[in-house]
Write an enzyme that holds these catalytic residues in place. Structure first.
Site, PDB file in Angstrom:
ATOM      1  N   ALA A  38      -4.119 -10.140  26.104  1.00  0.00           N
ATOM      2  CA  ALA A  38      -3.277 -10.575  24.983  1.00  0.00           C
ATOM      3  C   ALA A  38      -2.175 -11.459  25.567  1.00  0.00           C
ATOM      4  CB  ALA A  38      -2.685  -9.370  24.269  1.00  0.00           C
ATOM      5  N   GLY A  78       6.956  -9.067  24.906  1.00  0.00           N
ATOM      6  CA  GLY A  78       5.610  -8.595  25.222  1.00  0.00           C
ATOM      7  C   GLY A  78       4.879  -8.167  23.969  1.00  0.00           C
ATOM      8  N   ASN A  79       3.771  -7.444  24.161  1.00  0.00           N
ATOM      9  CA  ASN A  79       2.997  -6.960  23.024  1.00  0.00           C
ATOM     10  C   ASN A  79       2.429  -5.581  23.340  1.00  0.00           C
ATOM     11  OD1 ASN A  79       0.291  -7.328  24.318  1.00  0.00           O
ATOM     12  ND2 ASN A  79       0.920  -9.476  24.277  1.00  0.00           N
ATOM     13  N   ARG A  80       1.677  -5.023  22.403  1.00  0.00           N
ATOM     14  CA  ARG A  80       1.232  -3.630  22.520  1.00  0.00           C
ATOM     15  C   ARG A  80      -0.105  -3.457  23.249  1.00  0.00           C
ATOM     16  NH1 ARG A  80       3.529  -3.730  17.223  1.00  0.00           N
ATOM     17  NH2 ARG A  80       5.231  -2.221  17.005  1.00  0.00           N
ATOM     18  N   SER A  81      -0.653  -4.504  23.818  1.00  0.00           N
ATOM     19  CA  SER A  81      -1.964  -4.387  24.463  1.00  0.00           C
ATOM     20  C   SER A  81      -1.919  -3.415  25.644  1.00  0.00           C
ATOM     21  CB  SER A  81      -2.436  -5.759  24.954  1.00  0.00           C
ATOM     22  OG  SER A  81      -3.643  -5.643  25.654  1.00  0.00           O
TER      23      SER A  81
END
Length: 421
Positions: free
Chosen positions: A279, A211-214
């Site tokens: 994102a 995943g990502n930090r969005s």
């Protein structure tokens, strides 16, 4: 904390069961550094008493024009206010304001004021949808008052539907946005908008994911401001923070990139504009383990993960438009989360992306740890596509709240709609 001079905000409270939520609104505004004067209607004091309002605001409370007559408070409170926000605004109060009544301190204050006036309706669904109420809302909006869209949810008793008061923090944030210069004019009335938000998650096994930090806050802000400007909004959300649903928006959950691709593609044909603020992961694991992968084994699957490309949702939308599968004149916008490299700045990389994707607008954010993702503010450069062969227009969007940034992006797209006419 706000270090500038406190803004003077009048919080009006009408006589509905949602009056208790206004306590949280007052607390949010005062903790943000604003000076709050609560002006309740006499009926509202059956729900929340004067002592509560005085304790929360630190200011005296009155409901009638016959108190502190020597101070002419029914004139001075409205004259001195930087903003008036009424929550809840009941059907009765909307009717009295539309008629220009001044039979208590709150209605007299509104009649005097020249500052922004924000009304947050709360009532039963049938009352909200009644033609008389809708006519009053139209009249007030025509006169320049801001009437927020109510939330959809649990009402008094067992009923559920539109008419619920938006969450206090949503009302507070919209009030701050208006004070920051955001216009909530109804220029998106009659248009449909699809917004994506949050970071997609790609499963590795039943426990882990890529995943990502969005946080999803920018997409949320776009949906929230667009609803209040009259748009019919569909919000397709991946993983996000625990954010309240923007009042009036339809929320669709789509956890992975492929789920989001399906959700967006199946709804794109009915939209006038699409903003890809999510994102979306470029890659996903080629295989998803059925059981949790263990480290230390001879066949340690965690040491090498094969990745494959996800669908390019933004480019796919442009291709759908080129094939005539979307509405004529549909506007398509995206986001470019860039860090720059040794050869190119973040904006230069975003310009290359704009050419590859073929969308109309691309918002370039320079991102990183503790930058944009999860933060309350945003800023960057909006790239606007020009005719083939011309360099895109660069429009700087100053650092500000994500609601302020959302309003500027919606302004840019609204300009493009007007150019089509």
């Amino acid at each position: 904390m706000n270090t500038s001079a406190p803004r003077r905000i009048v919080v009006g409270v009408a006589g509905g069961i949602a009056a208790y939520k206004a306590c949280h609104l007052v607390r949010s505004l005062t903790e943000g550094g604003d000076s709050v004067r609560v002006v309740p209607t006499p009926a509202s004091l059956r729900f929340v008493g004067e002592a509560t309002w005085e304790a929360l605001s630190g200011q005296p409370v009155s409901t009638t024009v016959f108190e502190a007559v020597d101070e002419v408070q029914h004139v001075h409170i409205g004259q001195q206010a930087d903003a008036i926000v009424i929550a809840p605004a009941t059907a009765d109060l909307l009717a009295r304001l539309a008629a220009g009544r001044a039979d208590d301190l709150l209605s007299a204050t509104v009649l005097v004021a020249t500052c922004p006036i924000i009304l947050a309706p709360a009532m039963h669904t049938e009352m909200w949808q009644n033609p008389a109420t809708q006519a009053n809302v139209a009249t007030l909006r025509q006169r320049g008052l801001i009437v927020l869209e109510p939330a959809h949810g649990r009402l008094t008793g067992r009923d559920s539907g539109p008419g619920r008061l938006p969450e206090p923090e949503q009302i507070a944030e919209l009030t701050r946005s208006v004070l920051a210069g955001v216009s909530l004019r109804r220029d998106w009335e009659g248009r449909s908008l699809l917004v994506t938000a949050g970071g997609t998650q790609e499963n590795l096994d039943p426990v882990r994911f890529l995943g990502n930090r969005s946080s999803g806050r920018q997409g949320w802000a776009l949906a929230e401001i667009a609803v209040q400007r009259g748009a019919a909004v569909t919000l397709v959300a991946a993983d996000t923070e625990d954010l309240p649903v923007p009042p009036g928006a339809e929320l669709i959950r789509a956890r992975s990139a492929r789920e989001m691709h399906e959700a967006v593609s199946s709804r794109a044909a009915s939209q006038d504009a699409i903003i890809m603020a999510a994102a979306v992961a470029d890659l996903r694991p080629a295989r998803v383990a059925e059981a949790k992968m263990k480290k230390g084994r001879d066949d340690d699957a965690l040491s090498t993960i094969e990745l494959v490309e996800n669908p390019d949702i933004l480019r796919g939308l442009v291709e759908m438009r080129e094939a005539g599968r979307l509405r004529p004149g549909v506007r398509i916008a995206g986001f470019a989360a860039e860090t720059g490299d040794s050869s190119h700045s973040a904006v230069e990389l975003a310009e290359l992306k704009l050419r590859r994707k073929g969308c109309d607008v691309l918002m370039c954010n320079e991102v990183g740890v503790d930058k944009v993702f999860g933060q309350p503010t945003n800023g960057g450069v909006a790239l606007i596509r020009r005719p083939e062969g011309e360099c895109p227009e660069r429009r700087t969007i100053a650092q500000g709240s994500k609601q302020v940034v959302a309003a500027e992006l919606l302004d840019i797209i609204a300009e493009q709609f007007r150019c089509q006419m």
